[in-house]
Design an enzyme around this catalytic site. Structure first.
Site, short mmCIF file in Angstrom:
data_model
loop_
_atom_site.label_atom_id
_atom_site.label_comp_id
_atom_site.label_asym_id
_atom_site.label_seq_id
_atom_site.Cartn_x
_atom_site.Cartn_y
_atom_site.Cartn_z
N GLY A 155 8.51 -12.87 12.80
CA GLY A 155 7.28 -13.48 13.34
C GLY A 155 6.48 -14.08 12.20
O GLY A 155 7.03 -14.45 11.15
N ARG A 156 5.16 -14.16 12.41
CA ARG A 156 4.29 -14.79 11.41
C ARG A 156 4.47 -14.20 10.02
O ARG A 156 4.59 -14.94 9.03
CB ARG A 156 2.82 -14.63 11.83
N ILE A 157 4.48 -12.86 9.94
CA ILE A 157 4.51 -12.23 8.60
C ILE A 157 5.91 -12.38 7.99
O ILE A 157 6.03 -12.73 6.80
CB ILE A 157 4.04 -10.75 8.67
N THR A 236 5.95 -2.61 5.44
CA THR A 236 4.50 -2.80 5.61
C THR A 236 4.17 -3.01 7.09
O THR A 236 3.11 -3.54 7.41
CB THR A 236 3.98 -4.01 4.78
N ARG A 238 5.18 -0.70 10.58
CA ARG A 238 4.74 0.56 11.16
C ARG A 238 5.70 1.66 10.72
O ARG A 238 6.92 1.47 10.71
CB ARG A 238 4.72 0.48 12.69
N GLU A 267 0.89 9.25 9.89
CA GLU A 267 -0.09 8.75 8.92
C GLU A 267 -1.34 9.60 9.02
O GLU A 267 -1.80 9.85 10.14
CB GLU A 267 -0.44 7.29 9.20
N HIS A 286 -1.50 2.39 3.74
CA HIS A 286 -1.69 1.39 4.81
C HIS A 286 -2.79 0.38 4.43
O HIS A 286 -3.80 0.26 5.14
CB HIS A 286 -2.00 2.08 6.15
N ALA A 288 -1.93 -3.03 3.41
CA ALA A 288 -1.32 -4.36 3.19
C ALA A 288 -2.28 -5.51 3.51
O ALA A 288 -2.25 -6.55 2.86
CB ALA A 288 -0.03 -4.50 3.98
#
Ligand code: GLV
Length: 322
Positions: A155-157, A236, A238, A267, A286, A288
């Site tokens: 996707g975008r990342i 980065t 889940r 977490e 967490h 990023a």
């Protein structure tokens, strides 16, 4: 007319003036998230909820709402929210896509490079007084330039990672639910491959897929067995995408060379997790998307969604299209 009531589950890195002009705002000011029972009590009377990925917004909570018009999350991921339950009650859920893509991709590169070139270990080594002289074989790591990068989730990342990888002249593979169009693949210089092939051919594997029932523990013993013993894994996305026990086995038995994680299951990571005993693991809390500018924009975007929802207008960034 009384103003709508809004509950924000933590202090936000922006000012709340615009929101305060249209709503009565209560902010949970503790560092830790509000306990579930506090959320349950608040949700009964509020019109708008601005929450974070650390808040469990499940069907029981959503069922307890009487006047809730909008749930606005300050994050792109929303696996902590029961979307079908919100949709069934006609409640729109907002999130903050796009704005954090570059910050997250930048940080992923920071982790990739730090793990490959052993930056954290080298810092510990220096502070421990172990730097005696220049040594030809001190703290060696693999090449980054020219290596093969496997991007899981495109996707975008994932795509922003590929744009950066081009500068390192890497061979870039990606695995995803579907193949993207050839023009995009050509522009980014990427090749769509089956997941198993990506695992067995990549020097670096980086995870950019949302957490869902399909991706829960996507990385477990079998996947680590397929990876190169020299491979480095970066996450980065889940924590739940990786089985932490299998990762410990892979890292401690040399099935893969290293890992850098910004997310874990659970977490925060438990302080007695065996993962924290490993030198070939980098662990960050967490962060990023945590550039100052990005976090401020995320907060503003979440407020924008919240205000739209309070007005009964479509949310600019809506997960469930209500
Ligand atoms: C952070 O993890 C986010 O989903 O925005």
């Amino acid at each position: 007319m009384p103003q709508p009531q809004v509950f924000i589950t933590r202090r936000l890195p922006t000012d709340l003036d615009v929101l305060q002009q249209v709503a009565t705002v209560e902010v949970w000011i503790e560092r830790q998230p509000p306990p579930y029972k506090v959320l349950l009590e608040k949700i009964r009377t509020i019109d708008g909820l601005l929450c974070l990925l650390t808040d469990r917004i499940d069907s029981q909570l959503i069922a307890a709402a009487t006047s809730l018009k909008v749930i606005s999350q300050m994050a792109v991921g929303y696996d902590n929210i029961d979307i079908p339950a919100a949709t069934a009650r006609g409640i729109p859920v907002g999130h903050t896509p796009g704005i954090l893509t570059d910050a997250t991709a930048d940080f992923t590169w920071a982790l990739l490079m730090a793990a490959a070139r052993r930056v954290v270990e080298a810092d510990r080594f220096t502070r421990a007084g172990r730097w005696l002289t220049w040594e030809p074989d001190l703290l060696l790591g693999p090449n980054i330039t020219g290596a093969t990068l496997g991007i899981v989730g495109f996707g975008r990342i994932g795509q922003a990672i590929a744009r950066r990888a081009k500068g390192f002249e890497m061979r870039i593979l990606y695995a995803s639910k579907h193949q993207w169009d050839l023009e995009l693949e050509k522009a980014l210089g990427v090749e769509f491959v089956p997941f198993d092939r990506l695992l067995s051919e990549s020097d670096f594997v980086t995870i950019h897929t949302p957490l869902s029932k399909d991706t829960y523990h996507l990385f477990s013993d079998r996947q680590f067995e397929l990876m190169k013993p020299s491979a480095i894994l970066i996450n980065t996305a889940r924590g739940g995408v990786i089985d932490p026990d299998a990762l410990y086995r892979a890292l401690s038995q040399g099935q893969i060379a290293g890992a850098a994680l910004d997310v874990t299951e659970p977490e925060p990571i438990l302080m007695d997790s065996p993962l924290l005993t490993l030198d070939n693991l980098i662990m960050t809390p967490h962060i990023a998307s945590a550039s100052r500018q990005t976090r401020e924009k995320m907060a503003n975007m979440a407020i924008e969604n919240l205000i739209a929802g309070l007005r009964g207008a479509p949310l600019p960034y809506c997960v469930n299209n209500i």
